[in-house]
Design a protein around this motif. Structure first.
Motif, PDB file in Angstrom:
ATOM      1  N   LEU A   8     -33.783  13.621 -17.753  1.00 53.63           N
ATOM      2  CA  LEU A   8     -34.898  14.563 -17.732  1.00 53.63           C
ATOM      3  C   LEU A   8     -36.179  13.778 -17.950  1.00 53.63           C
ATOM      4  CD1 LEU A   8     -36.031  17.480 -17.767  1.00 53.63           C
ATOM      5  CD2 LEU A   8     -35.625  17.497 -20.235  1.00 53.63           C
ATOM      6  N   LYS A   9     -37.078  13.848 -17.011  1.00 51.13           N
ATOM      7  CA  LYS A   9     -38.353  13.150 -17.130  1.00 51.13           C
ATOM      8  C   LYS A   9     -39.300  13.941 -18.031  1.00 51.13           C
ATOM      9  CE  LYS A   9     -37.312   9.836 -14.227  1.00 51.13           C
ATOM     10  NZ  LYS A   9     -37.190   8.429 -14.666  1.00 51.13           N
ATOM     11  N   PHE A  10     -40.078  13.230 -18.830  1.00 51.05           N
ATOM     12  CA  PHE A  10     -41.038  13.899 -19.694  1.00 51.05           C
ATOM     13  C   PHE A  10     -42.323  13.082 -19.757  1.00 51.05           C
ATOM     14  CE2 PHE A  10     -39.330  10.718 -22.494  1.00 51.05           C
ATOM     15  CZ  PHE A  10     -40.336  10.447 -23.405  1.00 51.05           C
ATOM     16  N   SER A  11     -43.392  13.768 -20.119  1.00 51.04           N
ATOM     17  CA  SER A  11     -44.681  13.104 -20.312  1.00 51.04           C
ATOM     18  C   SER A  11     -44.919  12.941 -21.800  1.00 51.04           C
ATOM     19  CB  SER A  11     -45.810  13.931 -19.688  1.00 51.04           C
ATOM     20  OG  SER A  11     -45.611  14.074 -18.295  1.00 51.04           O
ATOM     21  N   GLN A  12     -45.364  11.751 -22.197  1.00 54.76           N
ATOM     22  CA  GLN A  12     -45.610  11.486 -23.614  1.00 54.76           C
ATOM     23  C   GLN A  12     -46.858  12.228 -24.063  1.00 54.76           C
ATOM     24  OE1 GLN A  12     -43.669   9.437 -25.863  1.00 54.76           O
ATOM     25  NE2 GLN A  12     -44.962  10.576 -27.260  1.00 54.76           N
ATOM     26  N   PRO A  13     -46.720  13.212 -24.955  1.00 55.67           N
ATOM     27  CA  PRO A  13     -47.891  13.965 -25.408  1.00 55.67           C
ATOM     28  C   PRO A  13     -48.658  13.219 -26.496  1.00 55.67           C
ATOM     29  CG  PRO A  13     -45.941  14.793 -26.487  1.00 55.67           C
ATOM     30  CD  PRO A  13     -45.474  13.705 -25.561  1.00 55.67           C
ATOM     31  N   SER A  14     -49.822  13.697 -26.789  1.00 58.98           N
ATOM     32  CA  SER A  14     -50.626  13.111 -27.863  1.00 58.98           C
ATOM     33  C   SER A  14     -50.073  13.568 -29.208  1.00 58.98           C
ATOM     34  CB  SER A  14     -52.079  13.568 -27.734  1.00 58.98           C
ATOM     35  OG  SER A  14     -52.170  14.970 -27.982  1.00 58.98           O
ATOM     36  N   PRO A  15     -50.381  12.853 -30.291  1.00 58.95           N
ATOM     37  CA  PRO A  15     -49.956  13.296 -31.627  1.00 58.95           C
ATOM     38  C   PRO A  15     -50.416  14.715 -31.950  1.00 58.95           C
ATOM     39  CG  PRO A  15     -50.708  11.026 -31.718  1.00 58.95           C
ATOM     40  CD  PRO A  15     -51.026  11.528 -30.344  1.00 58.95           C
ATOM     41  N   GLU A  16     -51.580  15.111 -31.402  1.00 60.51           N
ATOM     42  CA  GLU A  16     -52.093  16.454 -31.653  1.00 60.51           C
ATOM     43  C   GLU A  16     -51.199  17.513 -31.010  1.00 60.51           C
ATOM     44  OE1 GLU A  16     -54.964  13.489 -32.419  1.00 60.51           O
ATOM     45  OE2 GLU A  16     -53.985  13.898 -30.488  1.00 60.51           O
ATOM     46  N   VAL A  17     -50.721  17.215 -29.809  1.00 62.38           N
ATOM     47  CA  VAL A  17     -49.821  18.144 -29.113  1.00 62.38           C
ATOM     48  C   VAL A  17     -48.481  18.225 -29.844  1.00 62.38           C
ATOM     49  CG1 VAL A  17     -48.489  18.526 -26.996  1.00 62.38           C
ATOM     50  CG2 VAL A  17     -50.903  17.881 -26.864  1.00 62.38           C
ATOM     51  N   ILE A  18     -47.990  17.085 -30.318  1.00 60.75           N
ATOM     52  CA  ILE A  18     -46.726  17.070 -31.064  1.00 60.75           C
ATOM     53  C   ILE A  18     -46.857  17.924 -32.326  1.00 60.75           C
ATOM     54  CG2 ILE A  18     -45.078  15.624 -32.317  1.00 60.75           C
ATOM     55  CD1 ILE A  18     -45.875  13.331 -30.418  1.00 60.75           C
ATOM     56  N   LYS A  19     -47.986  17.809 -32.995  1.00 66.64           N
ATOM     57  CA  LYS A  19     -48.212  18.615 -34.197  1.00 66.64           C
ATOM     58  C   LYS A  19     -48.239  20.097 -33.843  1.00 66.64           C
ATOM     59  CE  LYS A  19     -51.259  19.080 -38.201  1.00 66.64           C
ATOM     60  NZ  LYS A  19     -52.479  18.574 -38.882  1.00 66.64           N
ATOM     61  N   GLU A  20     -48.839  20.429 -32.720  1.00 67.59           N
ATOM     62  CA  GLU A  20     -48.882  21.824 -32.263  1.00 67.59           C
ATOM     63  C   GLU A  20     -47.469  22.325 -31.964  1.00 67.59           C
ATOM     64  OE1 GLU A  20     -50.521  24.249 -28.372  1.00 67.59           O
ATOM     65  OE2 GLU A  20     -51.664  22.516 -29.081  1.00 67.59           O
ATOM     66  N   TRP A  21     -46.658  21.490 -31.298  1.00 69.32           N
ATOM     67  CA  TRP A  21     -45.260  21.839 -31.018  1.00 69.32           C
ATOM     68  C   TRP A  21     -44.505  22.103 -32.320  1.00 69.32           C
ATOM     69  CZ3 TRP A  21     -43.444  17.635 -26.975  1.00 69.32           C
ATOM     70  CH2 TRP A  21     -44.038  17.900 -25.736  1.00 69.32           C
ATOM     71  N   ASN A  61     -45.714  22.943 -35.241  1.00 71.32           N
ATOM     72  CA  ASN A  61     -46.188  24.174 -35.879  1.00 71.32           C
ATOM     73  C   ASN A  61     -45.598  25.403 -35.190  1.00 71.32           C
ATOM     74  OD1 ASN A  61     -47.757  22.750 -37.711  1.00 71.32           O
ATOM     75  ND2 ASN A  61     -49.623  22.884 -36.489  1.00 71.32           N
ATOM     76  N   THR A  62     -45.510  25.348 -33.861  1.00 72.06           N
ATOM     77  CA  THR A  62     -44.918  26.460 -33.103  1.00 72.06           C
ATOM     78  C   THR A  62     -43.461  26.644 -33.485  1.00 72.06           C
ATOM     79  OG1 THR A  62     -46.417  26.110 -31.228  1.00 72.06           O
ATOM     80  CG2 THR A  62     -44.377  27.316 -30.783  1.00 72.06           C
TER      81      THR A  62
END
Length: 325
Positions: free
Chosen positions: A302-315, A317-318
């Motif tokens: 499965l291909k994925f795009s490396q998100p920013s640390p801010e996006v990871i934190k948002e994930w 929190n969700t």
């Protein structure tokens, strides 16, 4: 009396010689240092080469380990961090706590490895493990795993575990903006969310769930040590994410040369055989793979795009909000 003095003198010399040896401190995760893990065999092997004292300090999981280094900052005792992965490297790089190793890598990975700071030593695909004698109709996709309320599931906390962090990526890659709803559905039939892999896999083996988040290579453990073919990694049609485990040298290390020697050692033939067998992960130098690795099914990538640390934190929190409802 002379014999006693000779013995005392010899002991004093031995103690002095040992005390003069440099110490290399490696932070890692607890399954790596367990009696079944690679560390007990790697330690004497490396010490014979480096003439040093190799000291492993275990933590519950890779994220917990990294968080400790962040907390300690310049005061950390770690010379090497071993056990972070490609999904957490972005945060680790931004922390500024690690230095480039300046080494060439022998690694043979699904994709070319060019990172100058993090040094790979094994890899494997995330997968949900089940016992085929107990679960005869396993899910064929991540979406089926999430939807089926008859399945009891255990996985790891993405805030403390690299494996749990992998599921965070997996769910968000497959579900995108619908990730919150997916977490809520999964929460309804999740038995527990553990801090680390050892705790959760142990609970699964005790029969507390139908499936547990682990690796595509996990069935090999049962084949090697129990001569059991009962455990299987479910293949998901959306594809699987590959975790690449890495080591890195801390910026504050007092033994940078020994640390570089240790990283090089991790990709040596002897170390690769020990790591792949005792850590039950694919070696990054394929020539050192146990023949049973070739018997494993091929799991779609499965291909994925490396998100920013801010996006990871948002994930994160969700996820936290979804599972707390």
């Amino acid at each position: 009396m002379k014999r006693s003095l000779f013995v005392l003198s010899s002991l004093a010399l031995a103690t002095s010689a040992f005390a003069s040896q440099p110490t290399l401190t490696v932070y890692t995760y607890d399954s790596f240092t367990s009696k079944y893990g690679p560390a007990p065999q790697l330690e004497p092997l490396f010490e014979a080469q480096c003439k040093c004292d190799l000291k492993f300090m275990p933590f519950e999981d890779g994220i917990t380990m990294f968080n400790r280094i962040r907390l300690e900052g310049k005061k950390t005792k770690a010379d090497v961090m071993l056990g972070l992965d490609n999904f957490a490297m972005g945060e680790a790089e931004k922390s500024g706590l690690f230095v480039e190793h300046g080494l060439s890598s022998q690694a043979e990975l699904p994709e070319a490895w060019i990172n100058p700071t993090f040094y790979p030593y094994d890899y494997g695909e995330f997968a949900f493990i089940y016992n085929k004698t107990k679960l005869t109709n396993p899910p064929k996709s991540l979406k089926e795993l999430v939807e089926r309320q008859d399945l009891k599931v255990i996985y790891q906390d993405p805030r403390t575990s690299t494996v749990g962090r992998g599921l965070l990526y997996w769910v968000n890659t497959v579900y995108g903006s619908q990730a919150a709803q997916a977490w809520q559905k999964l929460a309804k039939h999740t038995v527990t969310v553990g801090k680390g892999w050892s705790e959760t896999y142990g609970a699964f083996l005790k029969g507390e769930s139908d499936l547990v988040l682990s690796y595509s290579t996990s069935p090999l453990y049962h084949q090697w040590h129990e001569q059991s073919q009962d455990y299987v990694a479910a293949s998901f049609e959306e594809g699987h994410l590959a975790q690449i485990e890495v080591a890195a040298i801390t910026k504050t290390s007092k033994q940078p040369e020994l640390a570089r020697q240790f990283l090089t050692f991790l990709q040596s033939p002897e170390a690769q055989k020990i790591i792949s067998f005792n850590n039950v992960m694919k070696p990054v130098v394929s020539s050192q793979a146990d023949p049973l690795f070739k018997t494993l099914p091929t799991y779609p990538a499965l291909k994925f795009s490396q998100p920013s640390p801010e996006v990871i934190k948002e994930w994160s929190n969700t996820w936290q909000q979804a599972v707390s409802k």
